[in-house]
Design a protein around this motif. Structure first.
Motif, PDB file in Angstrom:
ATOM      1  N   GLU A   1       0.805  -1.222   0.000  1.00  0.00           N
ATOM      2  CA  GLU A   1       0.000   0.000   0.000  1.00  0.00           C
ATOM      3  C   GLU A   1       0.839   1.274   0.000  1.00  0.00           C
ATOM      4  O   GLU A   1       0.434   2.292  -0.537  1.00  0.00           O
ATOM      5  N   ASP A   2       2.021   1.262   0.630  1.00  0.00           N
ATOM      6  CA  ASP A   2       2.852   2.471   0.723  1.00  0.00           C
ATOM      7  C   ASP A   2       3.899   2.551  -0.391  1.00  0.00           C
ATOM      8  O   ASP A   2       4.890   3.260  -0.290  1.00  0.00           O
ATOM      9  N   PHE A   3       3.657   1.837  -1.471  1.00  0.00           N
ATOM     10  CA  PHE A   3       4.561   1.783  -2.614  1.00  0.00           C
ATOM     11  C   PHE A   3       4.826   3.178  -3.182  1.00  0.00           C
ATOM     12  O   PHE A   3       3.916   3.976  -3.392  1.00  0.00           O
ATOM     13  N   ASP A   4       6.097   3.490  -3.417  1.00  0.00           N
ATOM     14  CA  ASP A   4       6.511   4.738  -4.043  1.00  0.00           C
ATOM     15  C   ASP A   4       6.891   4.419  -5.499  1.00  0.00           C
ATOM     16  O   ASP A   4       7.885   3.734  -5.726  1.00  0.00           O
ATOM     17  N   PRO A   5       6.132   4.909  -6.487  1.00  0.00           N
ATOM     18  CA  PRO A   5       6.426   4.560  -7.880  1.00  0.00           C
ATOM     19  C   PRO A   5       7.825   4.970  -8.326  1.00  0.00           C
ATOM     20  O   PRO A   5       8.427   4.328  -9.174  1.00  0.00           O
ATOM     21  N   LEU A   6       8.386   6.012  -7.734  1.00  0.00           N
ATOM     22  CA  LEU A   6       9.736   6.441  -8.113  1.00  0.00           C
ATOM     23  C   LEU A   6      10.796   5.424  -7.714  1.00  0.00           C
ATOM     24  O   LEU A   6      11.909   5.442  -8.254  1.00  0.00           O
ATOM     25  N   SER A   7      10.446   4.525  -6.804  1.00  0.00           N
ATOM     26  CA  SER A   7      11.402   3.476  -6.415  1.00  0.00           C
ATOM     27  C   SER A   7      11.709   2.537  -7.589  1.00  0.00           C
ATOM     28  O   SER A   7      12.734   1.860  -7.590  1.00  0.00           O
TER      29      SER A   7
END
Length: 165
Positions: free
Chosen positions: A153-159
């Protein structure tokens, strides 16, 4: 700024298949066609691909020329060349913006998407996509659900820029 089709827009499609192209996309199409300044009508290429493709993918004129050159540079013996020729080069529709800043979508392309009433434009960087808004919403929701299930849920797309995945 060439190659920067970004953002999302929804425009009405009239009974003749005419739909306004977002102003920012028109500027990019002008930059991507060396003849646009002289003609005032930037060219583009719509790729409609396989029958299972749920959207139209639109390239600037120069962007499509570059893609076609990459496909044609593949060895004749490479089976991927034949697939790319069939699903990209053969399934492409060259067109241009009309004097009022609109794109005229032929009935065959509108029919592929069951597009009527409105068109959803999705900026994808070097290209943009045209969807039936309801189809985009369903496909996007399914993709997001899958992504969040895999990444949390806390996924950062920039990762995703951090390395090979």
């Amino acid at each position: 700024m060439a190659g920067m089709f970004i953002g999302e827009y929804t425009f009405k499609v009239d009974s003749k298949g005419r739909v306004s192209i977002p102003a920012l996309f028109r500027r990019e199409l002008e930059e991507g066609d060396p003849e646009a300044k002289a003609t005032g009508r930037p060219r583009m290429v719509i790729v409609y691909g396989a029958d299972t493709q749920k959207m139209l993918q639109v390239y600037s004129y120069e962007g499509f020329q570059k893609l076609a050159a990459e496909i044609n540079a593949r060895p004749y013996t490479d089976p991927r060349r034949a697939i790319l020729q069939r699903l990209v080069l053969n399934k492409a529709h060259p067109t241009e913006i009309d004097p009022d800043g609109r794109l005229v979508l032929p009935a065959t392309l509108r029919g592929r998407l069951t597009l009527e009433g409105e068109a959803y434009f999705a900026g994808m960087g070097e290209t943009f996509e045209i969807w039936k808004p309801e189809t985009f919403a369903v496909v996007d929701a399914a993709r997001m659900e899958k992504l969040l299930a895999e990444m949390g849920e806390d996924f950062d797309p920039l990762s995703l820029l951090g390395g090979e995945g």
